[in-house]
Scaffold this motif. Structure first.
Motif, short mmCIF file in Angstrom:
data_model
loop_
_atom_site.label_atom_id
_atom_site.label_comp_id
_atom_site.label_asym_id
_atom_site.label_seq_id
_atom_site.Cartn_x
_atom_site.Cartn_y
_atom_site.Cartn_z
N ARG A 126 36.07 76.15 -102.07
CA ARG A 126 35.46 74.95 -101.50
C ARG A 126 36.19 74.55 -100.22
O ARG A 126 35.58 74.24 -99.20
N ASP A 127 37.52 74.58 -100.27
CA ASP A 127 38.31 74.21 -99.09
C ASP A 127 38.09 75.19 -97.95
O ASP A 127 37.99 74.80 -96.79
N ARG A 154 34.83 74.48 -96.36
CA ARG A 154 34.91 73.26 -95.54
C ARG A 154 35.59 73.56 -94.21
O ARG A 154 35.14 73.13 -93.15
N ASP A 155 36.67 74.35 -94.29
CA ASP A 155 37.40 74.76 -93.08
C ASP A 155 36.53 75.54 -92.12
O ASP A 155 36.51 75.29 -90.92
N ARG A 174 33.36 75.59 -91.94
CA ARG A 174 32.31 74.73 -91.42
C ARG A 174 32.84 73.90 -90.26
O ARG A 174 32.18 73.76 -89.22
N THR A 209 29.40 71.29 -101.30
CA THR A 209 29.65 72.02 -100.06
C THR A 209 28.46 72.17 -99.11
O THR A 209 28.66 72.31 -97.92
N ASP A 249 25.01 71.83 -96.78
CA ASP A 249 24.24 70.89 -95.98
C ASP A 249 22.77 70.92 -96.37
O ASP A 249 22.13 69.90 -96.49
#
Ligand SMILES: Nc1ncnc2c1ncn2[C@@H]1O[C@H](COP(=O)(O)OP(=O)(O)OP(=O)(O)O)[C@@H](O)[C@H]1O
Ligand SMILES: [Mg+2]
Lengths: 284, 304
Positions: free
Chosen positions: B173-174, B177-178, B180, B199, B201
């Protein structure tokens, strides 16, 4: 570039999975047995030699030639077996297990993957043949100072045969499962082997039908013909004049022509091309 | 702005079996796109078509502005296959080195990138261990590192969290996010909807290889509301009348549950019931989870 990355990977795999090591150990075991057998046969045969110097030299060289070619026949078989064994699972196995997926998604052509594997196996076979042929030849040389004639062309033909069978195996592996590939290769080898014998008997007994069967079988798969030509090349000129050579367990009576060598090279190229094409079109 | 992924009627048949019927889809650059659907819906096959592993039977697609099969584009793509298997006689570092070379990365960049990624996925202590000694989750991590080697502009992750422990899932998940934040487009197949919910969009729901619905995740989850009505004298005609707000009306004694796409429907429903002389005791809205929505959209027949 990608071709060499894959070739290197193929080589590394043979080392890591101890394929190279086991082939090497088996080879050493064979060479030890061979040396022992060579020594015993020589002990047995030579004392019965008539005293005349010339006939003794001829017999001695004939015996050395026979024993060396018998050894090379075994090496030839081992090289074919090794080439087929390592390449049978390579594409089929990687497709089956899925290791191929992340590789094919990279910016490489699929042809480079097949060619890279081919180059890797070709390197393996070359290494194997250098060691084994060297080992067999060393025995006669050390014991008797004997070297078979035309070593270079003879070994080149043996290498070509090993490459041929490896390429055909790779082709099958790009289309079928590992098991089916093994079946096809075993069948082809059987055809070549039996066909070769039938042809020799046919030539000896002057039976045209039998010779034709041999010719057809070497069109289906020209591997055995390459060995017979290799054996012929490495036979002393005197025996060549009589028209025979010692090809392992059999005497070669009908010698494969240059055209058959060209045919074998073409066969190899076509097999490789089909393999590349089949792999390029396959869903993975 | 070109789309990161654009497919038009992409179709794949395996002999008789139609795996993907006609996939039409656009993924915007820089978004995290969730690709959801029941088992056998054709998600993996769709990804394989986009990556050139499987040849489409029909249809066309563009990746990063180029038609399928463009090798320059493939150098900018990362891929974590489903059921990731490796050459398990390689060590973690050798494995990443191999894949980096296939990306034609320079030796120095590759070396620093490998160290960075091993650190990121927490495998630095195991970098010289052969992959055959790795657990499933460790393999998944090294596979993930492999997918990020080339700093891709577009990453395909086919069930990246399968086999991972909670720490590993959070790690994924992290990482997403990174990526993205750096503008990487991510195409994510996952059955772990709670994660998708955090996570993604946008999400697409597919079934039998067709897109059923594409939606912003926020509006989907915020908008869709389940309403439970407790009331007296709910006759069948009145219940049938509720269908003007929802196709999904379930009656259960004195209780009726329906799903509306928007909360603004609630006052209208109330007015309607009162006008029909129904005594309303309660009208309770409740947000749906992505899982509820998934089942509502793709159905419970599993699509098989
Ligand atoms: N190589 C193949 N040959 C024949 N059929 C296949 C092949 N690969 C996939 N299929 C079929 O295509 C359909 C879609 O499979 P796919 O793997 O794309 O599903 P999926 O959405 O990824 O499912 P899951 O959620 O289980 O991973 C299935 O019906 C499957 O049986
Ligand atoms: Mg799948």
């Amino acid at each position: 570039m990608a071709t060499f990355i894959i070739a290197r990977l193929t080589f590394l795999e043979a080392i890591r999975r101890r394929i190279l090591l086991s082939a090497f150990l088996l080879g050493v075991a064979f060479l030890i047995l061979y040396t022992w057998g060579f020594y015993l046969m020589r002990q047995e045969a030579l004392p019965s030699v008539p005293r005349s110097e010339i006939s003794s030299a001829i017999l001695r060289s004939g015996l050395n030639n026979f024993l060396t070619l018998a050894g090379l026949y075994a090496v030839n078989f081992l090289a074919i077996a090794m080439g087929a064994l390592v390449s049978a699972d390579t594409l089929a196995g990687e497709i089956g297990s899925g290791t191929i997926q992340a590789i094919v998604a990279k910016p490489v052509r699929r042809a480079q993957i097949v060619l890279g594997k081919w180059v890797g196996f070709a390197g393996l076979l070359a290494l194997y043949l250098v060691l084994m042929v060297g080992g067999v030849m060393a025995v006669a040389y050390v014991l008797d100072g004997y070297v078979v004639p035309n070593v270079a062309s003879g070994v080149a033909l043996i290498y070509l045969e090993a490459l041929l069978m490896m390429s055909v195996t790779l082709m099958c592996s790009s289309m079928f499962s590992t098991l089916a590939t093994g079946g096809v290769i075993f069948g082809l080898y059987g055809i070549a082997f039996i066909g070769g014998w039938v042809e020799q008997f046919g030539a000896l007994l002057q039976n045209q039908a039998a010779v034709n069967i041999g010719v057809v079988s070497s069109l289906i798969i020209p591997s055995e013909a390459l060995w017979r030509r290799a054996a012929y090349e490495m036979t002393p000129p005197l025996a060549q004049v009589i028209g025979i050579s010692f090809s392992g367990p059999m005497f070669t009576v009908s010698v494969p022509s240059d055209a058959q060598i060209v045919y074998a090279v073409g066969y190899l190229a076509v097999a490789l091309a089909i393999g590349v094409r089949a792999f390029a079109r396959r869903d993975l | 702005m070109t789309h990161a992924i654009e497919t038009i009627n992409l179709r794949k048949e395996f002999d008789e079996n139609v795996a993907v019927r006609g996939l039409t889809l656009q993924v915007t650059q820089g978004e995290v796109f969730g690709f959801l659907g029941p088992n056998g819906a054709g998600k993996t096959t769709s990804i394989k078509m986009l990556l050139g592993l499987v040849a489409p039977t029909a249809g066309s697609a563009m990746l990063l502005g180029a038609p399928l099969g463009d090798r320059a584009v493939r150098a900018r793509i990362g891929f974590l296959p489903e059921h990731f298997r490796f050459h398990d006689w390689l060590s973690a570092r050798e494995f990443l080195d191999l894949h980096g070379r296939l990306y034609a990365m320079s030796a120095s960049r590759l070396r620093s990138r490998i160290n960075e990624l091993l650190d990121l996925v927490g495998l630095t202590p195991f970098r010289d261990k052969q992959l055959r000694t790795f657990s499933k989750g460790m393999l998944q991590r090294v596979g993930l590192a492999q997918a990020l080697l080339n700093d891709p502009a577009l990453v395909f992750l086919d069930e990246p969290t399968s086999g991972l422990d909670p720490v590993g899932r959070r790690l994924v998940r992290d990482i997403i996010r990174d990526l993205r934040a750096r503008g990487t487009t991510i195409f994510l197949n996952s059955h772990l909807l709670s994660e998708v919910e955090i996570t993604c969009d946008r999400v697409a729901f597919i079934k039998h290889g067709e897109v059923l619905r594409v939606s912003e995740l926020k509006s989907l989850v915020n908008g869709a509301t389940s309403v439970t009505i407790r009331a007296d004298s709910l006759t069948p005609p009145i219940i049938a009348g509720l269908q003007q707000w929802s196709r999904d009306v379930r009656a259960d004694g004195a209780q009726v549950t329906l799903t509306v796409s928007d909360e603004t429907a609630l006052p209208a429903i109330n007015r309607y019931l009162v006008a029909q002389n129904v005594a309303v005791y309660a009208l309770t809205p409740q947000h749906l989870s992505l899982e509820d929505l998934f089942i509502q959209i793709v159905g419970t027949d599993g699509g098989l």
